[in-house]
Motif scaffolding. Structure first.
Motif, PDB file in Angstrom:
ATOM      1  N   GLN A 138       0.824  -1.216   0.000  1.00  0.00           N
ATOM      2  CA  GLN A 138       0.000   0.000   0.000  1.00  0.00           C
ATOM      3  C   GLN A 138       0.857   1.266   0.000  1.00  0.00           C
ATOM      4  O   GLN A 138       0.458   2.294  -0.543  1.00  0.00           O
ATOM      5  CB  GLN A 138      -0.963   0.015   1.200  1.00  0.00           C
ATOM      6  CG  GLN A 138      -2.114  -0.972   1.084  1.00  0.00           C
ATOM      7  CD  GLN A 138      -3.131  -0.602   0.008  1.00  0.00           C
ATOM      8  OE1 GLN A 138      -3.070   0.453  -0.596  1.00  0.00           O
ATOM      9  NE2 GLN A 138      -4.073  -1.513  -0.242  1.00  0.00           N
ATOM     10  N   GLN A 139       2.031   1.192   0.619  1.00  0.00           N
ATOM     11  CA  GLN A 139       2.914   2.365   0.624  1.00  0.00           C
ATOM     12  C   GLN A 139       3.396   2.710  -0.784  1.00  0.00           C
ATOM     13  O   GLN A 139       3.690   3.860  -1.086  1.00  0.00           O
ATOM     14  CB  GLN A 139       4.125   2.108   1.530  1.00  0.00           C
ATOM     15  CG  GLN A 139       3.788   2.220   3.011  1.00  0.00           C
ATOM     16  CD  GLN A 139       4.845   1.591   3.896  1.00  0.00           C
ATOM     17  OE1 GLN A 139       5.873   1.108   3.427  1.00  0.00           O
ATOM     18  NE2 GLN A 139       4.589   1.576   5.192  1.00  0.00           N
ATOM     19  N   MET A 141       1.878   1.369  -3.904  1.00  0.00           N
ATOM     20  CA  MET A 141       0.929   1.237  -5.013  1.00  0.00           C
ATOM     21  C   MET A 141      -0.002   2.443  -5.120  1.00  0.00           C
ATOM     22  O   MET A 141      -0.291   3.111  -4.116  1.00  0.00           O
ATOM     23  CB  MET A 141       0.081  -0.025  -4.824  1.00  0.00           C
ATOM     24  CG  MET A 141       0.867  -1.314  -4.921  1.00  0.00           C
ATOM     25  SD  MET A 141       1.347  -1.674  -6.603  1.00  0.00           S
ATOM     26  CE  MET A 141      -0.234  -2.167  -7.291  1.00  0.00           C
ATOM     27  N   PRO A 144      -6.152   0.698  -6.867  1.00  0.00           N
ATOM     28  CA  PRO A 144      -6.782  -0.023  -5.753  1.00  0.00           C
ATOM     29  C   PRO A 144      -6.161  -1.408  -5.579  1.00  0.00           C
ATOM     30  O   PRO A 144      -6.013  -2.147  -6.551  1.00  0.00           O
ATOM     31  CB  PRO A 144      -8.255  -0.126  -6.189  1.00  0.00           C
ATOM     32  CG  PRO A 144      -8.462   1.004  -7.137  1.00  0.00           C
ATOM     33  CD  PRO A 144      -7.150   1.163  -7.856  1.00  0.00           C
ATOM     34  N   LEU A 146      -6.655  -4.833  -3.531  1.00  0.00           N
ATOM     35  CA  LEU A 146      -7.502  -5.664  -2.672  1.00  0.00           C
ATOM     36  C   LEU A 146      -6.686  -6.824  -2.103  1.00  0.00           C
ATOM     37  O   LEU A 146      -5.596  -7.121  -2.592  1.00  0.00           O
ATOM     38  CB  LEU A 146      -8.674  -6.224  -3.482  1.00  0.00           C
ATOM     39  CG  LEU A 146      -9.530  -5.203  -4.241  1.00  0.00           C
ATOM     40  CD1 LEU A 146     -10.596  -5.919  -5.070  1.00  0.00           C
ATOM     41  CD2 LEU A 146     -10.186  -4.221  -3.290  1.00  0.00           C
ATOM     42  N   LEU A 200      -6.279  -7.321   7.880  1.00  0.00           N
ATOM     43  CA  LEU A 200      -5.749  -6.673   6.666  1.00  0.00           C
ATOM     44  C   LEU A 200      -6.258  -5.243   6.511  1.00  0.00           C
ATOM     45  O   LEU A 200      -5.537  -4.382   5.989  1.00  0.00           O
ATOM     46  CB  LEU A 200      -6.067  -7.525   5.437  1.00  0.00           C
ATOM     47  CG  LEU A 200      -5.151  -8.760   5.400  1.00  0.00           C
ATOM     48  CD1 LEU A 200      -5.769  -9.898   4.627  1.00  0.00           C
ATOM     49  CD2 LEU A 200      -3.789  -8.398   4.822  1.00  0.00           C
ATOM     50  N   MET A 201      -7.461  -4.988   6.966  1.00  0.00           N
ATOM     51  CA  MET A 201      -7.950  -3.595   6.930  1.00  0.00           C
ATOM     52  C   MET A 201      -7.149  -2.724   7.895  1.00  0.00           C
ATOM     53  O   MET A 201      -6.917  -1.544   7.630  1.00  0.00           O
ATOM     54  CB  MET A 201      -9.443  -3.552   7.277  1.00  0.00           C
ATOM     55  CG  MET A 201     -10.347  -4.081   6.172  1.00  0.00           C
ATOM     56  SD  MET A 201     -10.171  -3.213   4.597  1.00  0.00           S
ATOM     57  CE  MET A 201     -11.019  -1.677   4.957  1.00  0.00           C
ATOM     58  N   SER A 202      -6.700  -3.327   8.998  1.00  0.00           N
ATOM     59  CA  SER A 202      -5.865  -2.553   9.932  1.00  0.00           C
ATOM     60  C   SER A 202      -4.485  -2.274   9.334  1.00  0.00           C
ATOM     61  O   SER A 202      -3.735  -1.448   9.850  1.00  0.00           O
ATOM     62  CB  SER A 202      -5.732  -3.293  11.271  1.00  0.00           C
ATOM     63  OG  SER A 202      -4.839  -4.383  11.152  1.00  0.00           O
ATOM     64  N   GLY A 204      -4.179  -1.336   6.143  1.00  0.00           N
ATOM     65  CA  GLY A 204      -4.350  -0.399   5.027  1.00  0.00           C
ATOM     66  C   GLY A 204      -4.920  -0.976   3.757  1.00  0.00           C
ATOM     67  O   GLY A 204      -4.926  -0.299   2.721  1.00  0.00           O
ATOM     68  N   ALA A 205      -5.409  -2.222   3.789  1.00  0.00           N
ATOM     69  CA  ALA A 205      -5.991  -2.798   2.566  1.00  0.00           C
ATOM     70  C   ALA A 205      -7.145  -1.935   2.064  1.00  0.00           C
ATOM     71  O   ALA A 205      -7.874  -1.343   2.872  1.00  0.00           O
ATOM     72  CB  ALA A 205      -6.497  -4.214   2.837  1.00  0.00           C
ATOM     73  N   ASP A 206      -7.303  -1.884   0.738  1.00  0.00           N
ATOM     74  CA  ASP A 206      -8.462  -1.184   0.189  1.00  0.00           C
ATOM     75  C   ASP A 206      -9.726  -2.024   0.381  1.00  0.00           C
ATOM     76  O   ASP A 206     -10.818  -1.472   0.458  1.00  0.00           O
ATOM     77  CB  ASP A 206      -8.268  -0.924  -1.315  1.00  0.00           C
ATOM     78  CG  ASP A 206      -7.383   0.287  -1.566  1.00  0.00           C
ATOM     79  OD1 ASP A 206      -7.632   1.341  -0.957  1.00  0.00           O
ATOM     80  OD2 ASP A 206      -6.431   0.170  -2.357  1.00  0.00           O
ATOM     81  N   TYR A 239     -13.793  -1.856   0.158  1.00  0.00           N
ATOM     82  CA  TYR A 239     -14.127  -2.284  -1.208  1.00  0.00           C
ATOM     83  C   TYR A 239     -14.329  -3.800  -1.169  1.00  0.00           C
ATOM     84  O   TYR A 239     -13.436  -4.528  -0.733  1.00  0.00           O
ATOM     85  CB  TYR A 239     -12.978  -2.009  -2.185  1.00  0.00           C
ATOM     86  CG  TYR A 239     -12.506  -0.574  -2.329  1.00  0.00           C
ATOM     87  CD1 TYR A 239     -13.203   0.498  -1.761  1.00  0.00           C
ATOM     88  CD2 TYR A 239     -11.361  -0.288  -3.063  1.00  0.00           C
ATOM     89  CE1 TYR A 239     -12.748   1.808  -1.915  1.00  0.00           C
ATOM     90  CE2 TYR A 239     -10.904   1.019  -3.228  1.00  0.00           C
ATOM     91  CZ  TYR A 239     -11.597   2.061  -2.631  1.00  0.00           C
ATOM     92  OH  TYR A 239     -11.146   3.347  -2.788  1.00  0.00           O
ATOM     93  N   ILE A 240     -15.470  -4.270  -1.667  1.00  0.00           N
ATOM     94  CA  ILE A 240     -15.734  -5.717  -1.676  1.00  0.00           C
ATOM     95  C   ILE A 240     -16.138  -6.172  -3.075  1.00  0.00           C
ATOM     96  O   ILE A 240     -17.116  -5.682  -3.637  1.00  0.00           O
ATOM     97  CB  ILE A 240     -16.855  -6.109  -0.687  1.00  0.00           C
ATOM     98  CG1 ILE A 240     -16.481  -5.697   0.740  1.00  0.00           C
ATOM     99  CG2 ILE A 240     -17.134  -7.616  -0.761  1.00  0.00           C
ATOM    100  CD1 ILE A 240     -17.560  -5.988   1.786  1.00  0.00           C
TER     101      ILE A 240
END
Lengths: 355, 105
Positions: A138-139, A141, A144, A146, A200-202, A204-206, A239-240
């Motif tokens: 995430q740092q 890219m 988006p 996932l 994974l959301m913690s 920084g995942a989209d 995002y799902i």
């Protein structure tokens, strides 16, 4: 002399068909989908347009300028560094490098990170590694990114998991026990998928791509819908993407319901509203390729099913177009002529929002 | 590898070569169908929807807006820095940018 056009069988082998044969197969494939799904067959104009795409003499075709759509991915970076089991090309590289190659070398609109096994369950013991990799990706890219994995409820049954294998139970006519085993497995699967995505959301995942939902039948879909619902409540902005495994949801349990709808036997246009109701942002419908039929037959059938799903869906539809689905031949390295024709047909005739 | 690249070449929006990532973000964050997502992004960028897949238009525009370009431009925003500019441009929140802000505040 009658003109013949070079096309493909469902297994990828080159064949030669006349225009009349192409149109007959397109109509036959479309009629098969219309009959099975109780949906509208393609119109004469749509059949003609499909035939025109298939008969284009160039090796590769493309959508008309302005009709381009975003492309989402399954398997993600594993196709770079993975082995043949994941259709990977075995280039030694980190998943960060794989992600950046897709973004900056291949022009990917989105990307996903996935574990080498690509199922949710095996992620649990290595969750810290996945979190760290997600953070680093995430740092770096921009598109988006996932987290992608398969629900793969089969891993929860003996000998791989804690619950007795429903197949074995059914062979012994223990139907109720088999259903209970699927219900227990679904409950654990939902819990695992939610827990993994919380971590994974913690980091920084989209968001998440649930890939091949329903591979283990209606229980697999049931578990995934409940995981989607739970994640949407906890993370309103996640995002799902909910991508399916097959065109028909197999009723291994047979009596599972979501929002009052029995899940067994649902076709893509009936699956899409449920994914939306649960809280998915994008639905990924699937139509399987018949290897014994021609590409016109498979494409006519697939476009008919997907067009109905796009029309019934309240959310964007990104049609699954990997090996053996969406009119693509069932072959590990699908030919570019077949892929590009199927891709263009899905955008311009089925009206998909993405691939 | 050939299959996803074939799709990108046939139907895709070319990611950060053009505006594919921005349209995808609106689909993923706001459930926008393709026409709505393109309209939304085009209005924010003050270009036509046809321009969204046009590398000639988008290259300079992305550079000016600091939202990331396909080639490695020294000193240009990349990664989270580019995404923070995308947040402002599209009026959305991006999870990793939120995490980044929380860690430096």
């Amino acid at each position: 002399m009658t003109t013949e056009y070079a096309l493909r069988m469902g297994d990828g082998k080159r064949i030669f068909l006349t225009k009349e044969q192409i149109i007959a197969d397109l109509e036959d494939g479309s009629a098969d989908a219309a009959d099975l799904g109780e949906i509208q067959a393609l119109s004469g104009d749509e059949i003609d347009k499909l035939a025109e795409i298939l008969m284009t003499p160039s090796r590769m075709v493309g959508v008309e300028p302005g009709k381009e759509v975003p492309v989402t991915h399954d398997i993600g970076t594993i196709r770079i560094d993975g082995d043949q089991g994941n259709s990977g090309v075995g280039i030694p590289s980190s998943r960060l490098i794989g992600s950046m190659m897709h973004e900056r070398a291949f022009g990917a609109d989105t990307m996903e990170l996935g574990h080498i096994d690509y199922s949710f369950k095996p992620v649990k013991p290595v969750i810290a590694q996945e979190m760290q990799t997600m953070e680093v990706c995430q740092q770096n890219m921009i598109v988006p990114l996932l987290y992608g994995a398969m629900p793969n409820m089969g891993l929860y049954y003996t000998p791989d998991g804690p619950f007795e294998n429903p197949g074995d139970l059914m062979k012994s006519f223990k139907i109720k026990e088999a259903q209970e085993s699927m219900e227990h497995a679904a409950e654990h699967l939902t819990r695992d998928m939610v827990w993994i995505m919380q971590r994974l959301m913690s980091s920084g995942a989209d968001g998440v791509n649930f890939d091949t939902i329903g591979a283990a039948g209606d229980g697999d879909f049931f578990a995934s819908l409940h995981a989607i619902e739970s994640l949407r409540k906890q993370y309103p902005d996640i995002y799902i993407e909910a991508g399916m495994a097959g065109e028909l949801l197999l009723g291994l349990h047979g009596e599972m319901e979501y929002d009052g709808t029995t899940l067994a036997g649902l076709w893509p246009h009936q699956q899409a509203p449920l994914a939306a109701k649960a809280g998915a942002n994008i639905f990924g419908p699937v139509v399987n390729t018949n290897t014994s039929r021609t590409s016109p037959w498979n494409l006519g059938r697939a476009v008919t099913f997907i067009k109905a799903a796009v029309e019934a869906s309240p959310i964007p539809c990104h049609v699954n177009m990997g090996m053996g689905v969406g009119g693509i031949p069932m072959f590990e390295t699908p030919t570019i002529d077949a892929v590009s024709r199927a891709s263009k047909a899905m955008v311009e005739i089925a009206g998909v929002d993405g691939i | 590898m050939g299959m996803p690249i074939s799709h990108i070449m046939t139907s895709g929006m070319s990611g950060i070569r053009a505006a594919g990532d921005l349209v995808a973000r609106m689909q993923l964050s706001k459930n926008m169908r393709i026409a709505d997502a393109k309209d939304y992004v085009a209005k924010k960028l003050e270009v036509s929807t046809l321009d969204l897949s046009d590398e000639y238009v988008m290259r300079e525009l992305r550079d000016d807006l600091g939202i990331g370009v396909i080639t490695s431009v020294a000193g240009a925003p990349k990664g989270i820095a580019a995404k923070m500019n995308i947040e402002k441009l599209l009026d959305i929140k991006i999870n990793c940018c939120e995490k980044f802000r929380n860690q430096v505040d």
